[in-house]
Design an enzyme around this catalytic site. Structure first.
Site, PDB file in Angstrom:
ATOM      1  N   CYS A   1    -112.104 -86.298  -5.701  1.00 29.64           N
ATOM      2  CA  CYS A   1    -111.554 -87.309  -5.038  1.00 29.64           C
ATOM      3  C   CYS A   1    -112.549 -87.709  -3.991  1.00 29.64           C
ATOM      4  O   CYS A   1    -113.136 -87.033  -3.145  1.00 29.64           O
ATOM      5  CB  CYS A   1    -110.376 -87.017  -4.466  1.00 29.64           C
ATOM      6  SG  CYS A   1    -109.436 -88.309  -3.286  1.00 29.64           S
TER       7      CYS A   1
ATOM      8  N   CYS B   1    -108.148 -87.093   3.165  1.00 32.87           N
ATOM      9  CA  CYS B   1    -106.699 -87.004   3.013  1.00 32.87           C
ATOM     10  C   CYS B   1    -106.269 -85.536   3.083  1.00 32.87           C
ATOM     11  O   CYS B   1    -106.680 -84.444   2.782  1.00 32.87           O
ATOM     12  CB  CYS B   1    -106.557 -87.193   1.476  1.00 32.87           C
ATOM     13  SG  CYS B   1    -104.900 -87.418   0.863  1.00 32.87           S
TER      14      CYS B   1
ATOM     15  N   CYS C   1    -104.806 -82.750  -0.510  1.00 36.24           N
ATOM     16  CA  CYS C   1    -105.236 -81.555  -1.286  1.00 36.24           C
ATOM     17  C   CYS C   1    -106.174 -80.778  -0.446  1.00 36.24           C
ATOM     18  O   CYS C   1    -106.822 -81.407   0.359  1.00 36.24           O
ATOM     19  CB  CYS C   1    -106.140 -81.971  -2.443  1.00 36.24           C
ATOM     20  SG  CYS C   1    -105.292 -82.984  -3.934  1.00 36.24           S
TER      21      CYS C   1
ATOM     22  N   CYS D   1    -105.759 -91.696  -7.176  1.00 35.29           N
ATOM     23  CA  CYS D   1    -105.515 -90.152  -7.041  1.00 35.29           C
ATOM     24  C   CYS D   1    -105.802 -89.308  -8.151  1.00 35.29           C
ATOM     25  O   CYS D   1    -104.799 -89.568  -9.269  1.00 35.29           O
ATOM     26  CB  CYS D   1    -104.211 -89.848  -6.294  1.00 35.29           C
ATOM     27  SG  CYS D   1    -103.809 -88.269  -5.841  1.00 35.29           S
TER      28      CYS D   1
ATOM     29  N   GLN E   1     -89.026 -81.096 -11.447  1.00 39.72           N
ATOM     30  CA  GLN E   1     -90.209 -80.597 -11.071  1.00 39.72           C
ATOM     31  C   GLN E   1     -91.604 -81.339 -11.410  1.00 39.72           C
ATOM     32  O   GLN E   1     -91.376 -81.978 -12.641  1.00 39.72           O
ATOM     33  CB  GLN E   1     -90.430 -79.330 -11.747  1.00 39.72           C
ATOM     34  CG  GLN E   1     -89.564 -78.073 -11.243  1.00 39.72           C
ATOM     35  CD  GLN E   1     -89.627 -77.375 -10.212  1.00 39.72           C
ATOM     36  OE1 GLN E   1     -90.760 -77.608  -9.379  1.00 39.72           O
ATOM     37  NE2 GLN E   1     -89.059 -76.266  -9.735  1.00 39.72           N
TER      38      GLN E   1
ATOM     39  N   TYR F   1     -78.673 -75.225  -5.744  1.00 41.51           N
ATOM     40  CA  TYR F   1     -79.543 -76.421  -5.644  1.00 41.51           C
ATOM     41  C   TYR F   1     -79.972 -76.767  -7.022  1.00 41.51           C
ATOM     42  O   TYR F   1     -81.298 -76.908  -7.277  1.00 41.51           O
ATOM     43  CB  TYR F   1     -80.804 -75.944  -4.717  1.00 41.51           C
ATOM     44  CG  TYR F   1     -80.375 -75.049  -3.603  1.00 41.51           C
ATOM     45  CD1 TYR F   1     -79.958 -75.499  -2.396  1.00 41.51           C
ATOM     46  CD2 TYR F   1     -80.488 -73.769  -3.640  1.00 41.51           C
ATOM     47  CE1 TYR F   1     -79.469 -74.851  -1.410  1.00 41.51           C
ATOM     48  CE2 TYR F   1     -80.006 -72.850  -2.617  1.00 41.51           C
ATOM     49  CZ  TYR F   1     -79.625 -73.420  -1.530  1.00 41.51           C
ATOM     50  OH  TYR F   1     -79.213 -72.606  -0.328  1.00 41.51           O
TER      51      TYR F   1
ATOM     52  N   GLU G   1     -74.943 -78.879  -6.550  1.00 42.08           N
ATOM     53  CA  GLU G   1     -76.149 -79.658  -5.947  1.00 42.08           C
ATOM     54  C   GLU G   1     -75.341 -80.616  -5.168  1.00 42.08           C
ATOM     55  O   GLU G   1     -74.385 -81.334  -5.149  1.00 42.08           O
ATOM     56  CB  GLU G   1     -76.692 -80.626  -7.273  1.00 42.08           C
ATOM     57  CG  GLU G   1     -77.434 -81.579  -6.840  1.00 42.08           C
ATOM     58  CD  GLU G   1     -78.592 -81.273  -5.976  1.00 42.08           C
ATOM     59  OE1 GLU G   1     -78.984 -82.044  -5.091  1.00 42.08           O
ATOM     60  OE2 GLU G   1     -79.216 -80.345  -6.358  1.00 42.08           O
TER      61      GLU G   1
ATOM     62  N   ASP H   1     -82.811 -72.052  -5.946  1.00 42.17           N
ATOM     63  CA  ASP H   1     -83.917 -72.972  -6.063  1.00 42.17           C
ATOM     64  C   ASP H   1     -84.045 -74.057  -5.131  1.00 42.17           C
ATOM     65  O   ASP H   1     -83.805 -75.232  -5.169  1.00 42.17           O
ATOM     66  CB  ASP H   1     -84.168 -73.728  -7.433  1.00 42.17           C
ATOM     67  CG  ASP H   1     -85.334 -74.446  -7.883  1.00 42.17           C
ATOM     68  OD1 ASP H   1     -86.165 -74.388  -6.734  1.00 42.17           O
ATOM     69  OD2 ASP H   1     -85.587 -75.015  -8.892  1.00 42.17           O
TER      70      ASP H   1
ATOM     71  N   CYS I   1     -90.893 -73.214  -3.400  1.00 39.63           N
ATOM     72  CA  CYS I   1     -92.229 -73.722  -3.524  1.00 39.63           C
ATOM     73  C   CYS I   1     -92.896 -73.443  -2.142  1.00 39.63           C
ATOM     74  O   CYS I   1     -94.012 -74.169  -1.746  1.00 39.63           O
ATOM     75  CB  CYS I   1     -91.996 -75.431  -3.474  1.00 39.63           C
ATOM     76  SG  CYS I   1     -90.981 -76.157  -2.556  1.00 39.63           S
TER      77      CYS I   1
END
Length: 461
Positions: free
Chosen positions: A71, A77, A80, A157, A278, A305, A326, A374, A401
């Protein structure tokens, strides 16, 4: 050392954000984009006490694991952090990150399996979310710089598919021809705030987030999108509040069906513009298959979730009884349609609401259920963890995550952390905890970034 001072040193390791850790004159400096073993010239940006932050002026001795980023705006940015690192080293870093975070944050000492790789190192994301702003009298479309809301303009991107480039070009074209401005966070001026695109097996959900209910020339944008996406739905979303939240409450469908069906692991599911899916399809399949391997055919499962119900339905296809909880109505409605479309009415129940409000009630009815968690990045509410502990659930499966909030929540259940009367969490002896760690498996859902998805299995002692 004073601000803007320059020194030369060798980086020793990587920090939790993928930055190099450098020691110089009894100060620990965190320096992005320098690798362990590299000798670099470093400028001091900030120093307080024995902690400082710097930036690389020049890499004097490159490491073997250094590669050229794909990139052109990588160094500006904030999306990343690891494009300069060979992929095998990224996987090693993420394995160590999960292990170290569990220990340092949660007081959890355990074996961590090697991070599961992504088949795609670039072009893997099925969702693009771009802020649209105005800077120095010009419209700006791109991504935020690290720890700011300053937009770094970009034409494409590389961690997104090839359609990101013509989309950005079309959006600039549309704004110029129709006299539209990006959003100014300080003044609130400007009509366009974000463009969000999700790809579902070659079909696309496009949402333009605006500060006004009607956008002039919108037919021209649809004409441009017709040349980019073979099949798509288009929403206008109204968000006229001063907030960091991307979507407002009102979605107006201007083109297409609004929802699309897909098939995965034998389950037909659907998703809309605000349904969680995901973002790395290949890694998602590996992760969900591993979760399925952890439950038996005679088990009951509570999927917390649950999003649009894909994993819930996969579990229901295998297990005796599955509940999905949910909070987002759109996603819960998707899960209801998934339930019917896959003939799972007998053993799949969807609940629209907060996990905090329903988990204890479900556990009272089915106390031997396996609980799947999750959660969003903020982690699991303390009341949910208390409900799991009090009901003596036999097995808890975490999908997270965020290693830090995962470590906190796992630490509470394993006894590495205890809550004081004031609500503060302090380190404790895990021997007294209710649960033991059976499995920790990172999955590289997010190549080129510091983020990692982690699967953890806890067993009641």
């Amino acid at each position: 050392m004073e601000k803007n001072g320059i020194f030369t040193a060798v980086a020793e390791s990587l920090g939790s954000n993928g930055e190099g850790v450098v020691h110089y004159e009894d100060v620990t400096y965190f320096v992005p984009r320098v690798l362990p073993g590299e000798k670099a010239s470093i400028k001091v940006l900030k120093q307080k006490g024995r902690v400082g932050y710097g930036k690389v002026e020049e890499i004097l001795t490159p490491a073997e694991e250094r590669v050229r980023p794909q990139c052109p705006v990588f160094e500006k940015c904030g999306g990343c952090q690891l494009q300069h690192i060979r992929y095998r080293a990224q996987l090693k870093f993420k394995t160590g990150l999960v292990k170290d975070t569990l220990r340092k944050v949660g007081g959890v000492e355990c074996r961590v399996k090697d991070c599961e790789r992504s088949e795609k190192e670039y072009g893997y994301r099925n969702k693009l979310q771009l802020p649209i702003g105005r800077r120095n009298g010009e419209n700006a479309i791109g991504f935020y710089a690290a720890r700011t809301h300053r937009i770094v303009k970009t034409d494409a991107c590389p961690i997104h598919p090839a359609w990101s480039e013509p989309l950005i070009k079309a959006l600039y074209n549309f704004m110029e021809k129709c006299g539209l401005d990006g959003y100014d966070e300080e003044s609130g001026a400007g009509q366009l705030r974000h463009i969000v695109v999700r790809e579902l097996k070659g079909k696309f959900l496009v949402t333009l987030v605006c500060t006004v209910a009607e956008i002039k020339g919108i037919d021209y944008l649809l004409y441009l999108l017709d040349g980019i996406f073979p099949e798509y739905s288009f929403y206008l979303n109204l968000n006229d509040r001063k907030t960091n939240v991307v979507f407002g409450e009102k979605f107006t469908l201007l083109k297409g069906k609004g929802f699309y069906e897909c098939s995965e692991c034998g389950i037909v599911y659907e998703a809309g513009a605000n349904t969680f899916v995901q973002i790395n399809e290949g890694v998602r399949g590996k992760l969900y298959e591993r979760v399925l391997s952890l439950v038996g055919t005679n088990e009951s499962v509570i999927d917390c979730y649950a999003g649009g119900g894909l994993l819930t339905a996969m579990l229901a296809k295998k297990c005796k009884k599955v509940y999905g909880i949910e909070i987002i109505p759109e996603a819960s409605s998707c899960a209801d349609r998934v339930r019917v479309r896959n003939g799972l009415e007998a053993n799949m129940t969807n609940i629209c609401g907060r996990v905090e409000d329903y988990l204890a009630e479900l556990l009272a009815v089915d106390p031997f259920a396996t609980v799947v968690l999750d959660p969003p990045r903020a982690g699991v509410d303390r009341s949910v963890l208390r409900a799991i502990e009090s009901q003596k659930i036999g097995k808890v499966i975490f999908i997270s995550c965020d290693p830090a909030t995962l470590a906190r929540d796992v630490g509470i259940l394993t006894g590495g952390l205890i809550e004081t009367e004031s609500g503060e969490l302090v380190k404790s002896d895990p021997e007294n905890g209710a649960y033991a760690v059976e499995l920790v498996q990172p999955f590289d859902m997010f190549p080129q970034t510091k983020h990692v998805e982690t699967l953890v299995v806890l067993i009641r002692k």
